[in-house]
Design an enzyme around this catalytic site. Structure first.
Site, PDB file in Angstrom:
ATOM      1  N   SER A  70      37.830  44.175  -0.040  1.00 48.02           N
ATOM      2  CA  SER A  70      36.608  43.833  -0.775  1.00 48.02           C
ATOM      3  C   SER A  70      36.940  43.332  -2.174  1.00 48.02           C
ATOM      4  CB  SER A  70      35.719  45.068  -0.900  1.00 48.02           C
ATOM      5  OG  SER A  70      35.300  45.451   0.385  1.00 48.02           O
ATOM      6  N   ASN A  85      39.540  39.714   8.822  1.00 45.94           N
ATOM      7  CA  ASN A  85      38.394  40.389   8.224  1.00 45.94           C
ATOM      8  C   ASN A  85      38.333  40.007   6.746  1.00 45.94           C
ATOM      9  OD1 ASN A  85      36.259  42.591   8.505  1.00 45.94           O
ATOM     10  ND2 ASN A  85      37.356  43.117   6.625  1.00 45.94           N
ATOM     11  N   ARG A 111       0.819  -1.214   0.000  1.00 45.80           N
ATOM     12  CA  ARG A 111       0.000   0.000   0.000  1.00 45.80           C
ATOM     13  C   ARG A 111       0.858   1.272   0.000  1.00 45.80           C
ATOM     14  NH1 ARG A 111      -3.744  -2.095   4.897  1.00 45.80           N
ATOM     15  NH2 ARG A 111      -1.926  -3.442   5.162  1.00 45.80           N
TER      16      ARG A 111
HETATM   17  C1  UD1 Z   1      -2.144  -5.760  11.866  1.00 43.15           C
HETATM   18  C2  UD1 Z   1      -3.083  -6.607  12.736  1.00 43.15           C
HETATM   19  C3  UD1 Z   1      -4.219  -5.719  13.217  1.00 43.15           C
HETATM   20  C4  UD1 Z   1      -3.664  -4.566  14.007  1.00 43.15           C
HETATM   21  C5  UD1 Z   1      -2.635  -3.799  13.174  1.00 43.15           C
HETATM   22  C6  UD1 Z   1      -1.927  -2.793  14.055  1.00 43.15           C
HETATM   23  C7  UD1 Z   1      -2.966  -8.890  11.863  1.00 43.15           C
HETATM   24  C8  UD1 Z   1      -3.607  -9.898  11.036  1.00 43.15           C
HETATM   25  N1  UD1 Z   1      -3.595  -7.717  11.943  1.00 43.15           N
HETATM   26  O1  UD1 Z   1      -2.880  -5.334  10.740  1.00 43.15           O
HETATM   27  O2  UD1 Z   1      -5.108  -6.456  14.046  1.00 43.15           O
HETATM   28  O3  UD1 Z   1      -4.723  -3.703  14.403  1.00 43.15           O
HETATM   29  O4  UD1 Z   1      -1.632  -4.682  12.629  1.00 43.15           O
HETATM   30  O5  UD1 Z   1      -1.089  -1.970  13.273  1.00 43.15           O
HETATM   31  O6  UD1 Z   1      -1.910  -9.142  12.442  1.00 43.15           O
HETATM   32  N2  UD1 Z   1       4.280  -8.621   8.262  1.00 43.15           N
HETATM   33  C9  UD1 Z   1       5.207  -9.621   8.125  1.00 43.15           C
HETATM   34  N3  UD1 Z   1       4.909 -10.691   7.365  1.00 43.15           N
HETATM   35  C10 UD1 Z   1       3.709 -10.850   6.758  1.00 43.15           C
HETATM   36  C11 UD1 Z   1       2.746  -9.836   6.900  1.00 43.15           C
HETATM   37  C12 UD1 Z   1       3.056  -8.737   7.672  1.00 43.15           C
HETATM   38  O7  UD1 Z   1       6.313  -9.521   8.674  1.00 43.15           O
HETATM   39  O8  UD1 Z   1       3.534 -11.882   6.083  1.00 43.15           O
HETATM   40  C13 UD1 Z   1       4.612  -7.443   9.066  1.00 43.15           C
HETATM   41  C14 UD1 Z   1       4.507  -6.135   8.299  1.00 43.15           C
HETATM   42  O9  UD1 Z   1       5.772  -5.730   7.794  1.00 43.15           O
HETATM   43  C15 UD1 Z   1       4.029  -5.143   9.360  1.00 43.15           C
HETATM   44  C16 UD1 Z   1       3.328  -6.026  10.386  1.00 43.15           C
HETATM   45  O10 UD1 Z   1       3.690  -7.356  10.108  1.00 43.15           O
HETATM   46  O11 UD1 Z   1       5.106  -4.488  10.008  1.00 43.15           O
HETATM   47  C17 UD1 Z   1       1.812  -5.878  10.325  1.00 43.15           C
HETATM   48  O12 UD1 Z   1       1.385  -6.221   9.014  1.00 43.15           O
HETATM   49  P1  UD1 Z   1       0.301  -5.365   8.251  1.00 43.15           P
HETATM   50  O13 UD1 Z   1       0.051  -5.997   6.945  1.00 43.15           O
HETATM   51  O14 UD1 Z   1       0.694  -3.937   8.255  1.00 43.15           O
HETATM   52  O15 UD1 Z   1      -0.947  -5.608   9.199  1.00 43.15           O
HETATM   53  P2  UD1 Z   1      -2.215  -4.693   9.384  1.00 43.15           P
HETATM   54  O16 UD1 Z   1      -3.160  -4.940   8.278  1.00 43.15           O
HETATM   55  O17 UD1 Z   1      -1.824  -3.302   9.651  1.00 43.15           O
HETATM   56 CA    CA Z   2       0.055  -2.138   9.479  1.00 48.53          CA
END
Ligand code: UD1
Ligand code: CA
Length: 464
Positions: A418, A390, A22
């Site tokens: 200058s 200066n 995103r």
């Molecule tokens: C997640 C939570 C949500 C919470 C929110 C808080 C889950 C399913 N949902 O949603 O409940 O309110 O965070 O910010 O956990 N990541 C990995 N590997 C993956 C997918 C993600 O390492 O396969 C990491 C991403 O880099 C990120 C974090 O996990 O730093 C959260 O992933 P993201 O996809 O941002 O989750 P959200 O949809 O924000």
């Molecule tokens: Ca997130």
């Protein structure tokens, strides 16, 4: 006997794999910056600040090297081969641990607003004897329509802590469900043994991902009370999934940083136009005037007046300096210096105490000795200017011959008239003088006086 510190037995896991699609960026999401600091650094620094001794960052094959280059080797790294969801990421984080710690704290790399106070409270709550396998840091819902929604299942204690029946991801929510009142910050404490036993049992969600949040419902269904700890402020739950959220987070951070420095005794005249990175420090009774940016590894001393309209980047400014409408980059400014308006210090300028640089002065890779002055439009590049010199209006160090750069040396107490062109390499000795409009192509001896184009040495008084 020293007290037992339960945190010493904990491990922190920071989730930094995933696509971050995103963001629509070529840069991995955890390495985008807010207030001058990479998002992932906020999470790692937070865990360090809260006394978690071992930190594992779960990265993707595509970003592990870049993240490692930023965080260094104090951190452990695990690679999640495919972005299978947050539960899959935690499973990969656990896989590298030799022994299972008592407590595993987990957070994302995209929630830079979580405060140490909240993680501390979460860790304390988890250790408090409730024996919950999973304790979740939650916040009142203010901005979090794309977050996980916390479903409570029973009574709460006076601090709002209570059992959870499920966390429902926003994308899986029924269209007619009421707006959530409480959201998941994505910060958790787990019982290590329970987590290790259950992380492999998480069912695949409708989207095909393995959600870490599914553990809440799994635990509740098997009679284990998962606990929500509602200690976070609404803005702490703000994550960074896209550029709008990055900007929103930056706004909150900026306000927090400005308020921090005001509490430390710094005057900030206009909060809305003052941008101070998380990496900056400012001394007491400094005044930051409007439209000013303090960026990167910058320190500002006590009683300084910075701005309006100034940018200070990666520079050290000592006490009692005034910098007005100027740009200072990669430079060191000693005490009692005044700069500007409209001057530009480029990297490796060393401006010693008591120097005055006035309008339209550009300095690069040069030392300007204490007490010296360059009041009006000039260029000092690759120069070593002594003390109490200066520099007249319009002076230029001609440091570039089209191929190489050369140095100019001006001795103590010299007087540069200058519009002097100092054609480097060239030296003006101590107490030397150049007449207005001189083009100096040969060294000027100590106390020598030169004039003209090209500049010629005038006879000494004895010879006249
Ligand atoms: C997640 C939570 C949500 C919470 C929110 C808080 C889950 C399913 N949902 O949603 O409940 O309110 O965070 O910010 O956990 N990541 C990995 N590997 C993956 C997918 C993600 O390492 O396969 C990491 C991403 O880099 C990120 C974090 O996990 O730093 C959260 O992933 P993201 O996809 O941002 O989750 P959200 O949809 O924000
Ligand atoms: Ca997130």
């Amino acid at each position: 006997m020293s007290a037992i510190n339960p945190r010493a037995e904990s491990v922190g896991i920071v989730l930094a794999a995933g696509h971050g699609s995103r963001m629509r960026s070529r840069i991995p999401k955890p390495l985008h910056s807010a207030a001058g600091k990479e998002l992932i650094r906020y999470s790692v620094d937070l865990m360090v600040e809260c006394g978690i001794p071992t930190i594992v960052v779960v990265a993707s094959p595509g970003n592990v090297d870049a993240i490692g280059a930023v965080l260094g080797d104090q951190i452990h790294y695990a690679v999640q081969p495919q972005a299978g969801g947050t539960a899959d990421a935690v499973a990969h984080g656990l896989a590298g641990l030799l022994t299972m710690p008592k407590t595993v704290a987990v957070m994302s790399a995209d929630t830079p607003l979580v405060r140490a106070e909240s993680l501390e409270k979460l860790l304390d709550q988890h250790a408090s004897g409730s024996h919950a396998p999973m304790t979740i840091l939650t916040a009142p819902n203010a901005f979090g329509m794309d977050l996980g929604h916390v479903h409570r299942s029973g009574s709460v204690d006076p601090s709002g802590v209570g059992p959870v029946s499920a966390i429902v991801e926003a994308r899986d929510r029924d269209a007619d469900a009421p707006d959530p009142t409480e959201v998941n910050t994505g910060v958790y404490c787990f019982d290590g043994k329970w987590l290790a036993e259950n992380i492999g049992r998480v069912p695949r969600s409708g989207s095909g991902e393995l959600y870490l949040t599914s553990l809440a419902e799994m635990a509740a269904d098997t009679g284990n009370a998962v606990v929500a700890a509602p200690f976070a402020l609404p803005d702490e739950a703000m994550g960074v999934n896209d550029r709008q959220q990055l900007s929103a987070v930056e706004t909150v951070l900026r306000d927090r940083i400005n308020c921090h420095w005001m509490r430390e005794g710094v005057t900030i005249v206009d909060l809305a136009t003052t941008y101070i990175d998380a990496t900056v420090s400012i001394g007491q009774d400094a005044v930051i005037r409007p439209n000013t940016m303090l960026i990167g590894q910058t320190t500002i001393g006590e009683d300084c007046e910075i701005g309006p309209n100034s940018v200070i980047r990666d520079s050290a400014v000592a006490d009692r300096c005034r910098i007005i409408a100027s740009v200072v980059e990669g430079s060191s400014v000693h005490a009692d210096v005044s700069i500007g308006p409209f001057s530009h210090l480029r990297p490796q300028a060393i401006i010693e105490s008591g120097v005055h640089l006035g309008n339209y002065v550009e300095v690069k890779n040069s030392r300007v000795g204490s007490g010296s002055a360059a009041g009006h439009f000039c260029y000092l590049g690759d120069a070593d200017i002594g003390t109490d010199v200066n520099i007249g209006a319009g002076t230029i160090t001609c440091n570039y011959d089209g191929v190489d750069k050369h140095r100019t040396v001006v001795g103590d107490h010299a007087f540069i008239g200058s519009d002097t062109m100092l054609v480097a390499p060239v030296t003006v000795g101590p107490h030397g003088l150049t007449g207005a409009g001189s083009v100096v192509i040969r060294d000027v001896p100590p106390a020598g006086r030169v004039v003209g184009v090209p500049a010629k040495l005038l006879p000494t008084n004895d010879e006249e």
